[in-house]
Design a protein around this motif. Structure first.
Motif, PDB file in Angstrom:
ATOM      1  N   GLU A 224      29.660 -35.026  -6.408  1.00 51.07           N
ATOM      2  CA  GLU A 224      29.694 -33.622  -6.816  1.00 51.07           C
ATOM      3  C   GLU A 224      28.366 -32.933  -6.502  1.00 51.07           C
ATOM      4  O   GLU A 224      28.335 -31.819  -5.981  1.00 51.07           O
ATOM      5  CB  GLU A 224      29.986 -33.538  -8.317  1.00 51.07           C
ATOM      6  N   ASP A 225      27.265 -33.612  -6.801  1.00 47.65           N
ATOM      7  CA  ASP A 225      25.943 -33.044  -6.527  1.00 47.65           C
ATOM      8  C   ASP A 225      25.665 -32.969  -5.026  1.00 47.65           C
ATOM      9  O   ASP A 225      25.017 -32.029  -4.558  1.00 47.65           O
ATOM     10  CB  ASP A 225      24.852 -33.844  -7.228  1.00 47.65           C
ATOM     11  N   ILE A 226      26.152 -33.944  -4.277  1.00 45.77           N
ATOM     12  CA  ILE A 226      26.010 -33.907  -2.819  1.00 45.77           C
ATOM     13  C   ILE A 226      26.750 -32.699  -2.257  1.00 45.77           C
ATOM     14  O   ILE A 226      26.189 -31.924  -1.479  1.00 45.77           O
ATOM     15  CB  ILE A 226      26.523 -35.207  -2.171  1.00 45.77           C
ATOM     16  N   ARG A 227      28.004 -32.542  -2.662  1.00 44.36           N
ATOM     17  CA  ARG A 227      28.812 -31.412  -2.167  1.00 44.36           C
ATOM     18  C   ARG A 227      28.136 -30.092  -2.517  1.00 44.36           C
ATOM     19  O   ARG A 227      27.978 -29.215  -1.665  1.00 44.36           O
ATOM     20  CB  ARG A 227      30.227 -31.479  -2.758  1.00 44.36           C
ATOM     21  N   TRP A 228      27.710 -29.941  -3.775  1.00 47.85           N
ATOM     22  CA  TRP A 228      27.088 -28.702  -4.231  1.00 47.85           C
ATOM     23  C   TRP A 228      25.815 -28.414  -3.436  1.00 47.85           C
ATOM     24  O   TRP A 228      25.597 -27.297  -2.971  1.00 47.85           O
ATOM     25  CB  TRP A 228      26.772 -28.792  -5.730  1.00 47.85           C
ATOM     26  N   THR A 229      24.966 -29.434  -3.258  1.00 49.70           N
ATOM     27  CA  THR A 229      23.699 -29.262  -2.550  1.00 49.70           C
ATOM     28  C   THR A 229      23.923 -28.886  -1.093  1.00 49.70           C
ATOM     29  O   THR A 229      23.310 -27.938  -0.584  1.00 49.70           O
ATOM     30  CB  THR A 229      22.854 -30.555  -2.629  1.00 49.70           C
ATOM     31  N   LEU A 230      24.809 -29.619  -0.414  1.00 47.01           N
ATOM     32  CA  LEU A 230      25.054 -29.346   1.006  1.00 47.01           C
ATOM     33  C   LEU A 230      25.683 -27.975   1.213  1.00 47.01           C
ATOM     34  O   LEU A 230      25.397 -27.302   2.203  1.00 47.01           O
ATOM     35  CB  LEU A 230      25.911 -30.454   1.617  1.00 47.01           C
ATOM     36  N   GLU A 231      26.528 -27.535   0.282  1.00 42.52           N
ATOM     37  CA  GLU A 231      27.090 -26.186   0.380  1.00 42.52           C
ATOM     38  C   GLU A 231      26.001 -25.148   0.129  1.00 42.52           C
ATOM     39  O   GLU A 231      25.934 -24.129   0.810  1.00 42.52           O
ATOM     40  CB  GLU A 231      28.239 -26.008  -0.613  1.00 42.52           C
ATOM     41  N   LYS A 232      25.146 -25.412  -0.851  1.00 44.29           N
ATOM     42  CA  LYS A 232      24.082 -24.476  -1.210  1.00 44.29           C
ATOM     43  C   LYS A 232      23.113 -24.248  -0.046  1.00 44.29           C
ATOM     44  O   LYS A 232      22.676 -23.127   0.189  1.00 44.29           O
ATOM     45  CB  LYS A 232      23.332 -25.028  -2.429  1.00 44.29           C
ATOM     46  N   ILE A 233      22.773 -25.310   0.683  1.00 41.25           N
ATOM     47  CA  ILE A 233      21.842 -25.157   1.811  1.00 41.25           C
ATOM     48  C   ILE A 233      22.589 -24.924   3.130  1.00 41.25           C
ATOM     49  O   ILE A 233      22.002 -24.961   4.201  1.00 41.25           O
ATOM     50  CB  ILE A 233      20.876 -26.350   1.922  1.00 41.25           C
ATOM     51  N   LYS A 234      23.892 -24.700   3.006  1.00 41.92           N
ATOM     52  CA  LYS A 234      24.757 -24.343   4.142  1.00 41.92           C
ATOM     53  C   LYS A 234      24.774 -25.405   5.240  1.00 41.92           C
ATOM     54  O   LYS A 234      24.731 -25.099   6.426  1.00 41.92           O
ATOM     55  CB  LYS A 234      24.366 -22.979   4.686  1.00 41.92           C
ATOM     56  N   VAL A 235      24.815 -26.668   4.832  1.00 38.58           N
ATOM     57  CA  VAL A 235      24.917 -27.777   5.767  1.00 38.58           C
ATOM     58  C   VAL A 235      26.345 -28.304   5.798  1.00 38.58           C
ATOM     59  O   VAL A 235      26.815 -28.776   6.812  1.00 38.58           O
ATOM     60  CB  VAL A 235      23.918 -28.903   5.393  1.00 38.58           C
ATOM     61  N   LEU A 236      27.058 -28.176   4.676  1.00 39.59           N
ATOM     62  CA  LEU A 236      28.457 -28.603   4.606  1.00 39.59           C
ATOM     63  C   LEU A 236      29.343 -27.409   4.944  1.00 39.59           C
ATOM     64  O   LEU A 236      29.281 -26.369   4.293  1.00 39.59           O
ATOM     65  CB  LEU A 236      28.788 -29.134   3.204  1.00 39.59           C
ATOM     66  N   LYS A 237      30.142 -27.563   5.972  1.00 39.45           N
ATOM     67  CA  LYS A 237      31.051 -26.511   6.429  1.00 39.45           C
ATOM     68  C   LYS A 237      32.476 -27.037   6.359  1.00 39.45           C
ATOM     69  O   LYS A 237      32.699 -28.242   6.274  1.00 39.45           O
ATOM     70  CB  LYS A 237      30.729 -26.110   7.879  1.00 39.45           C
ATOM     71  N   TYR A 238      33.427 -26.142   6.431  1.00 39.14           N
ATOM     72  CA  TYR A 238      34.840 -26.526   6.410  1.00 39.14           C
ATOM     73  C   TYR A 238      35.551 -25.913   7.606  1.00 39.14           C
ATOM     74  O   TYR A 238      35.315 -24.765   7.958  1.00 39.14           O
ATOM     75  CB  TYR A 238      35.511 -26.061   5.119  1.00 39.14           C
ATOM     76  N   SER A 239      36.418 -26.701   8.216  1.00 42.03           N
ATOM     77  CA  SER A 239      37.250 -26.233   9.317  1.00 42.03           C
ATOM     78  C   SER A 239      38.651 -26.788   9.097  1.00 42.03           C
ATOM     79  O   SER A 239      38.813 -28.010   9.012  1.00 42.03           O
ATOM     80  CB  SER A 239      36.683 -26.717  10.656  1.00 42.03           C
ATOM     81  N   ASN A 240      39.616 -25.911   8.978  1.00 41.84           N
ATOM     82  CA  ASN A 240      40.997 -26.311   8.693  1.00 41.84           C
ATOM     83  C   ASN A 240      41.072 -27.196   7.455  1.00 41.84           C
ATOM     84  O   ASN A 240      41.817 -28.177   7.415  1.00 41.84           O
ATOM     85  CB  ASN A 240      41.627 -27.025   9.890  1.00 41.84           C
ATOM     86  N   GLY A 241      40.263 -26.884   6.450  1.00 40.45           N
ATOM     87  CA  GLY A 241      40.268 -27.626   5.199  1.00 40.45           C
ATOM     88  C   GLY A 241      39.513 -28.939   5.237  1.00 40.45           C
ATOM     89  O   GLY A 241      39.406 -29.616   4.223  1.00 40.45           O
ATOM     90  N   GLN A 242      38.999 -29.318   6.397  1.00 40.98           N
ATOM     91  CA  GLN A 242      38.261 -30.574   6.529  1.00 40.98           C
ATOM     92  C   GLN A 242      36.758 -30.298   6.501  1.00 40.98           C
ATOM     93  O   GLN A 242      36.280 -29.423   7.212  1.00 40.98           O
ATOM     94  CB  GLN A 242      38.614 -31.279   7.850  1.00 40.98           C
ATOM     95  N   PRO A 243      36.015 -31.052   5.684  1.00 39.76           N
ATOM     96  CA  PRO A 243      34.569 -30.841   5.634  1.00 39.76           C
ATOM     97  C   PRO A 243      33.869 -31.495   6.826  1.00 39.76           C
ATOM     98  O   PRO A 243      34.325 -32.517   7.343  1.00 39.76           O
ATOM     99  CB  PRO A 243      34.155 -31.545   4.337  1.00 39.76           C
ATOM    100  N   TYR A 244      32.825 -30.880   7.274  1.00 38.55           N
ATOM    101  CA  TYR A 244      31.960 -31.496   8.281  1.00 38.55           C
ATOM    102  C   TYR A 244      30.530 -31.086   7.980  1.00 38.55           C
ATOM    103  O   TYR A 244      30.273 -30.100   7.302  1.00 38.55           O
ATOM    104  CB  TYR A 244      32.378 -31.146   9.711  1.00 38.55           C
ATOM    105  N   ILE A 245      29.586 -31.879   8.460  1.00 37.17           N
ATOM    106  CA  ILE A 245      28.179 -31.673   8.153  1.00 37.17           C
ATOM    107  C   ILE A 245      27.446 -31.208   9.404  1.00 37.17           C
ATOM    108  O   ILE A 245      27.581 -31.797  10.472  1.00 37.17           O
ATOM    109  CB  ILE A 245      27.557 -32.984   7.617  1.00 37.17           C
ATOM    110  N   CYS A 246      26.661 -30.153   9.240  1.00 36.73           N
ATOM    111  CA  CYS A 246      25.818 -29.641  10.323  1.00 36.73           C
ATOM    112  C   CYS A 246      24.697 -30.641  10.571  1.00 36.73           C
ATOM    113  O   CYS A 246      23.992 -31.027   9.647  1.00 36.73           O
ATOM    114  CB  CYS A 246      25.237 -28.294   9.917  1.00 36.73           C
ATOM    115  N   ILE A 247      24.547 -31.071  11.828  1.00 39.79           N
ATOM    116  CA  ILE A 247      23.464 -32.008  12.151  1.00 39.79           C
ATOM    117  C   ILE A 247      22.486 -31.416  13.169  1.00 39.79           C
ATOM    118  O   ILE A 247      21.751 -32.145  13.813  1.00 39.79           O
ATOM    119  CB  ILE A 247      24.016 -33.367  12.634  1.00 39.79           C
ATOM    120  N   ASP A 248      22.480 -30.092  13.282  1.00 45.38           N
ATOM    121  CA  ASP A 248      21.541 -29.434  14.177  1.00 45.38           C
ATOM    122  C   ASP A 248      20.121 -29.666  13.667  1.00 45.38           C
ATOM    123  O   ASP A 248      19.756 -29.234  12.566  1.00 45.38           O
ATOM    124  CB  ASP A 248      21.847 -27.932  14.237  1.00 45.38           C
TER     125      ASP A 248
END
Length: 99
Positions: free
Chosen positions: A36-60
């Motif tokens: 839960e904290d991982i999801r919240w943190t990654l969303e907060k710093i805009k690293v966790l994105k969603y495409s067609n309901g599937q999560p993916y992580i920005c690795i730029d």
């Protein structure tokens, strides 16, 4: 704050495992941070994105470096073998010392 520390630990994890496939559960097991904290943190710093309901992580790397820097000064690393527990001993002969 927790956000800064979590952000840096998760970005470290992403960088170290950029060529691997892993889940949030894997990240949780390996970092000690709850899913839960991982999801919240990654969303907060805009690293966790969603495409067609599937999560993916920005690795730029450039973006990750920017987010890492924004998180602030890195915390001190704990070296477990350097931690030594010494119990606190109370001298009961002077009870007024606790008032």
């Amino acid at each position: 704050t927790y956000l800064s520390w979590w952000s840096q630990r998760l970005i470290d994890f992403i960088r170290e495992n950029k060529n691997e496939v892993y889940t949030l559960a894997d990240m949780s097991r390996r970092t000690g941070i709850t899913e839960e904290d991982i999801r919240w943190t990654l969303e907060k710093i805009k690293v966790l994105k969603y495409s067609n309901g599937q999560p993916y992580i920005c690795i730029d790397e450039k973006y990750l470096a920017e987010m890492y820097k924004k998180a602030g000064r890195p915390g001190l690393r704990v070296v477990p073998e350097n931690i030594h527990f010494i119990p606190f001993k109370v001298k009961w002969d002077n009870p007024s010392a606790f008032l």
